[in-house]
Design an enzyme around this catalytic site. Structure first.
Site, PDB file in Angstrom:
ATOM      1  N   GLU A 139       0.861  -1.183   0.000  1.00 25.92           N
ATOM      2  CA  GLU A 139       0.000   0.000   0.000  1.00 25.92           C
ATOM      3  C   GLU A 139       0.891   1.225   0.000  1.00 25.92           C
ATOM      4  O   GLU A 139       1.950   1.217   0.636  1.00 25.92           O
ATOM      5  CB  GLU A 139      -0.878   0.065   1.254  1.00 25.92           C
ATOM      6  CG  GLU A 139      -2.070  -0.861   1.228  1.00 25.92           C
ATOM      7  CD  GLU A 139      -1.844  -2.070   2.107  1.00 25.92           C
ATOM      8  OE1 GLU A 139      -0.904  -2.032   2.922  1.00 25.92           O
ATOM      9  OE2 GLU A 139      -2.571  -3.063   1.973  1.00 25.92           O
ATOM     10  N   TYR A 151       7.797   1.812  -7.650  1.00 23.49           N
ATOM     11  CA  TYR A 151       7.090   0.527  -7.694  1.00 23.49           C
ATOM     12  C   TYR A 151       6.657   0.182  -9.135  1.00 23.49           C
ATOM     13  O   TYR A 151       6.752  -0.973  -9.542  1.00 23.49           O
ATOM     14  CB  TYR A 151       5.869   0.567  -6.769  1.00 23.49           C
ATOM     15  CG  TYR A 151       6.212   0.907  -5.330  1.00 23.49           C
ATOM     16  CD1 TYR A 151       7.362   0.405  -4.730  1.00 23.49           C
ATOM     17  CD2 TYR A 151       5.391   1.731  -4.560  1.00 23.49           C
ATOM     18  CE1 TYR A 151       7.682   0.720  -3.420  1.00 23.49           C
ATOM     19  CE2 TYR A 151       5.705   2.042  -3.249  1.00 23.49           C
ATOM     20  CZ  TYR A 151       6.853   1.539  -2.687  1.00 23.49           C
ATOM     21  OH  TYR A 151       7.183   1.842  -1.388  1.00 23.49           O
TER      22      TYR A 151
HETATM   23  C1  LIG Z   1      10.622   6.309  -2.230  1.00 23.68           C
HETATM   24  C2  LIG Z   1      12.097   6.303  -1.831  1.00 23.68           C
HETATM   25  C3  LIG Z   1      12.364   5.091  -0.942  1.00 23.68           C
HETATM   26  C4  LIG Z   1      12.946   6.194  -3.103  1.00 23.68           C
HETATM   27  O1  LIG Z   1      14.308   6.074  -2.718  1.00 23.68           O
HETATM   28  P1  LIG Z   1      15.508   6.640  -3.631  1.00 23.68           P
HETATM   29  O2  LIG Z   1      16.752   6.035  -3.118  1.00 23.68           O
HETATM   30  O3  LIG Z   1      15.464   8.114  -3.698  1.00 23.68           O
HETATM   31  O4  LIG Z   1      15.107   6.050  -5.064  1.00 23.68           O
HETATM   32  P2  LIG Z   1      16.087   5.612  -6.247  1.00 23.68           P
HETATM   33  O5  LIG Z   1      17.177   6.607  -6.405  1.00 23.68           O
HETATM   34  O6  LIG Z   1      16.469   4.195  -6.046  1.00 23.68           O
HETATM   35  O7  LIG Z   1      15.093   5.772  -7.490  1.00 23.68           O
HETATM   36  C5  LIG Z   1      14.459   4.639  -8.042  1.00 23.68           C
HETATM   37  C6  LIG Z   1      13.249   5.065  -8.842  1.00 23.68           C
HETATM   38  O8  LIG Z   1      12.290   5.669  -7.970  1.00 23.68           O
HETATM   39  C7  LIG Z   1      11.620   6.742  -8.658  1.00 23.68           C
HETATM   40  N1  LIG Z   1      11.981   7.999  -7.998  1.00 23.68           N
HETATM   41  C8  LIG Z   1      12.782   8.139  -6.923  1.00 23.68           C
HETATM   42  N2  LIG Z   1      12.815   9.450  -6.557  1.00 23.68           N
HETATM   43  C9  LIG Z   1      12.040  10.115  -7.424  1.00 23.68           C
HETATM   44  C10 LIG Z   1      11.680  11.494  -7.550  1.00 23.68           C
HETATM   45  N3  LIG Z   1      12.139  12.411  -6.700  1.00 23.68           N
HETATM   46  N4  LIG Z   1      10.837  11.848  -8.543  1.00 23.68           N
HETATM   47  C11 LIG Z   1      10.358  10.917  -9.405  1.00 23.68           C
HETATM   48  N5  LIG Z   1      10.668   9.590  -9.342  1.00 23.68           N
HETATM   49  C12 LIG Z   1      11.503   9.205  -8.351  1.00 23.68           C
HETATM   50  C13 LIG Z   1      12.129   6.699 -10.082  1.00 23.68           C
HETATM   51  O9  LIG Z   1      11.323   5.798 -10.808  1.00 23.68           O
HETATM   52  C14 LIG Z   1      13.520   6.108  -9.880  1.00 23.68           C
HETATM   53  O10 LIG Z   1      14.012   5.485 -11.052  1.00 23.68           O
HETATM   54  P3  LIG Z   1      14.845   6.368 -12.120  1.00 23.68           P
HETATM   55  O11 LIG Z   1      16.058   6.845 -11.380  1.00 23.68           O
HETATM   56  O12 LIG Z   1      15.139   5.375 -13.204  1.00 23.68           O
HETATM   57  O13 LIG Z   1      13.948   7.516 -12.537  1.00 23.68           O
HETATM   58  C15 LIG Z   1      12.507   7.617  -1.102  1.00 23.68           C
HETATM   59  O14 LIG Z   1      12.064   8.724  -1.885  1.00 23.68           O
HETATM   60  C16 LIG Z   1      11.941   7.762   0.292  1.00 23.68           C
HETATM   61  O15 LIG Z   1      12.532   7.285   1.263  1.00 23.68           O
HETATM   62  N6  LIG Z   1      10.793   8.438   0.430  1.00 23.68           N
HETATM   63  C17 LIG Z   1      10.195   8.671   1.764  1.00 23.68           C
HETATM   64  C18 LIG Z   1       9.634   7.393   2.344  1.00 23.68           C
HETATM   65  C19 LIG Z   1       8.576   6.794   1.439  1.00 23.68           C
HETATM   66  O16 LIG Z   1       7.801   7.484   0.810  1.00 23.68           O
HETATM   67  N7  LIG Z   1       8.549   5.446   1.413  1.00 23.68           N
HETATM   68  C20 LIG Z   1       7.565   4.712   0.644  1.00 23.68           C
HETATM   69  C21 LIG Z   1       6.426   4.360   1.506  1.00 23.68           C
HETATM   70  S1  LIG Z   1       5.234   3.383   0.594  1.00 23.68           S
END
Ligand SMILES: CC(C)(COP(=O)(O)OP(=O)(O)OC[C@H]1O[C@@H](n2cnc3c(N)ncnc32)[C@H](O)[C@@H]1OP(=O)(O)O)[C@@H](O)C(=O)NCCC(=O)NCCS
Length: 220
Positions: A139, A151
């Site tokens: 979710e 995702y």
């Molecule tokens: C969601 C989260 C875990 C992603 O972690 P991250 O290390 O920044 O992500 P990555 O660098 O591995 O990015 C992987 C993919 O995520 C997506 N993504 C990550 N950050 C993004 C941004 N700021 N805007 C758009 N897409 C994004 C993209 O699809 C990206 O792939 P790409 O680089 O080919 O475009 C991080 O933003 C986070 O901790 N957010 C707060 C907590 C949260 O929301 N958790 C999810 C709860 S369901």
């Protein structure tokens, strides 16, 4: 910067809770984390750590008692950690019948957009295979488009919504599931995504390290 994955240990919980706080995630108690970490029958929890240098090739300590090693092999006890590098992210998965349900995932703000979220998600997918899950599910807040993009990249699709799911602001949850993860097509897609992630992570490691293929970053 070199990122790698390890099983979450009980002593990691305060660092995990700090990232949870920075990420404005719903707070979990230390007790909840401990219960999840210990439940090796149906859960896998990991942390991502950041180091400025690659491991020196020293093999991890192997002098655990035989029984402990056996319990680790059959998944009843988490393997011992080999690192004290800072924790920069974490995630967890729980086997719910046939589905590996992602319960939580977050990356410290200073380390976002470097592939760490993908690294953690891959480790959780490995955990799902270990637990014999057939699907992945989760979710996510309807407003959390960043996480949804991550995702979608890994084959999750929206299948419904749960109204007022989040207690803090009564936001709806988007429910996302993958197709079966045991198919050749999903595994091929995963292999290609991992190849791209590995390349991305390698490029972030110091130039001197990139020349040494045997020391590439861990891809979950
Ligand atoms: C969601 C989260 C875990 C992603 O972690 P991250 O290390 O920044 O992500 P990555 O660098 O591995 O990015 C992987 C993919 O995520 C997506 N993504 C990550 N950050 C993004 C941004 N700021 N805007 C758009 N897409 C994004 C993209 O699809 C990206 O792939 P790409 O680089 O080919 O475009 C991080 O933003 C986070 O901790 N957010 C707060 C907590 C949260 O929301 N958790 C999810 C709860 S369901």
């Amino acid at each position: 910067m070199y990122y790698f994955i390890e099983p979450m240990r009980e002593e990691d919980i305060p660092a995990v809770q700090e990232i949870e706080r920075q990420s404005q995630m719903a707070p979990w108690s230390a007790l909840t984390y401990r219960r999840e970490i210990r439940n090796r029958q149906s859960c896998r929890y990991v942390v991502a750590r950041a180091d400025t240098q690659l491991p020196d090739g020293t093999p991890p300590a192997t002098d655990y008692p035989l029984l402990l090693r056996l319990l680790q092999r059959i998944g009843l006890v988490a393997p011992a950690s080999t690192s004290t590098a800072p924790i920069v992210g974490y995630g967890g998965i729980w086997l719910n019948e046939t589905s590996g349900h992602i319960t939580t995932i977050a990356v410290a703000p200073a380390h976002r957009r470097r592939g760490v979220g993908e690294l953690i998600l891959n480790a959780l997918i490995d955990g799902a295979y270990e637990l014999n899950a057939q699907y992945l599910s989760l979710e996510v807040r309807v407003s959390n488009l960043t996480a949804q993009r991550l995702y979608l990249k890994y084959g999750f699709r929206p299948v419904g919504q749960r109204a007022n799911y989040y207690v803090d602001n009564h936001e709806d949850a988007l429910v996302m599931w993958t197709d079966p993860i045991t198919t050749t097509s999903y595994k091929e897609r995963l292999r290609e995504l991992r190849r791209q992630l590995h390349e991305r992570l390698r490029q972030q490691v110091d130039q001197v390290v990139v020349g040494s293929p045997s020391n590439g970053p861990t891809v979950g």
